[in-house]
Design a protein around this motif. Sequence first.
Motif, short mmCIF file in Angstrom:
data_model
loop_
_atom_site.label_atom_id
_atom_site.label_comp_id
_atom_site.label_asym_id
_atom_site.label_seq_id
_atom_site.Cartn_x
_atom_site.Cartn_y
_atom_site.Cartn_z
N TYR A 1 0.95 -1.15 -0.03
CA TYR A 1 0.19 -0.08 0.10
C TYR A 1 0.94 1.26 0.14
N ILE A 2 1.87 1.14 0.79
CA ILE A 2 2.90 2.21 1.01
C ILE A 2 3.52 2.60 -0.36
N ALA A 3 4.01 1.52 -0.93
CA ALA A 3 4.83 1.43 -2.20
C ALA A 3 3.98 2.09 -3.16
N GLY A 4 2.53 1.61 -3.29
CA GLY A 4 1.89 2.21 -4.32
C GLY A 4 1.11 3.54 -4.37
N THR A 5 1.40 4.00 -2.83
CA THR A 5 0.80 5.42 -2.66
C THR A 5 1.90 6.19 -3.12
N TYR A 6 3.25 5.92 -2.85
CA TYR A 6 4.29 6.91 -2.99
C TYR A 6 5.07 6.44 -4.15
N GLN A 7 4.60 5.48 -5.13
CA GLN A 7 5.26 4.97 -5.96
C GLN A 7 6.86 4.88 -6.01
#
Length: 353
Positions: free
Chosen positions: A15-21
Amino acid sequence: MKKVYFLAVMILTYYIAGTYQNPVLLTLVVLELLLFLALFFLPYYWKKVLQVGFLTEAAAASKGIKQTCRISVKNKGIFAAGRFQIRIRFGYRYGKKRRIRMVGTAGGTGESQLFFEMDTPYCGLLELELERVWFYDYLSLFSARKKQKDKMQLLVLPKEQASLIQENLEWNKRELFLETWRKSGENEQMEVKQLREYQQGDDIRRIHWKQSARMQQLWVKELEQESDASADLFLELSGEEPTAKGMNCFYQVIAAILLGLMQQVKRVVVHWFEAEPEEEICIEVWDLNSYQQLFCRLYQLDVRTAQKEKERQLFWKFQEEGKDAFRLNRKLEYYSNETLIMTFLEKELSISV
């Protein structure tokens, strides 16, 4: 529960990786997924390459002394094994069975051992069975179960208590006891030349029990002249439904009788009738090795198959030949021919039961 935590961390990272790319976090998610899959397959891998079993099929132990048992673990794979758990079922032949669990690990390719201790409160046959093994991954997220049928027998030998006979016989009964074995061979009074420490191969009948008790080690008597006298002991194995506690007393009394007789005669011939196959068994006991072999043979028998009528016929046939013998049944009644010498009472025996 551990799997839930692991998945929660992986989802949170995604989730964090997808949010902040963030490519680093995305790489971490992929690595976490690969680790999750690897941990899933590891237990099944160890299930194939890890062999667990008892190191020996049988071992001898002394009653009342904890016995160390060994389990062999062979790893045919190249990776060190994570945690695995073993379930062992154990108990005396005529008693209730219990279960214990052990946890262990194994290194890379090679063989290692696990150790555990067993209490030996009774003499008799203590049976151990390895039932199942559970294999876990490094984080204990997943497991694989394997049936592992392997057995071991622990032969728990009786305590050496020759005094059990001599201290409990009244004087007139002791005279009858001694008269029977005198008839079985020429016996001459032998003087004790000296006492010395027990050596391998010495006759048990020469053990000086009082001196051994004082010195906390076995001492034997060196005699001026050897005797060729012998005695016969018949065992009646039939009786009520056996229990571990009851058979413990029976075996302990047999041991006491044997050791008591062997202080007076050169050898004792033990007789009993074996139902399967139907035959008379005769075993001579003259030293520590034959003494142990006798109990190993007795422990292998299932007394529930004993035939009372066949046992009595065997003893009567022996008497018809004009021979004298002692006889012990599972009620702990001790006879000289047909004359009752004494009855051992379980609560009065100097035995830990």
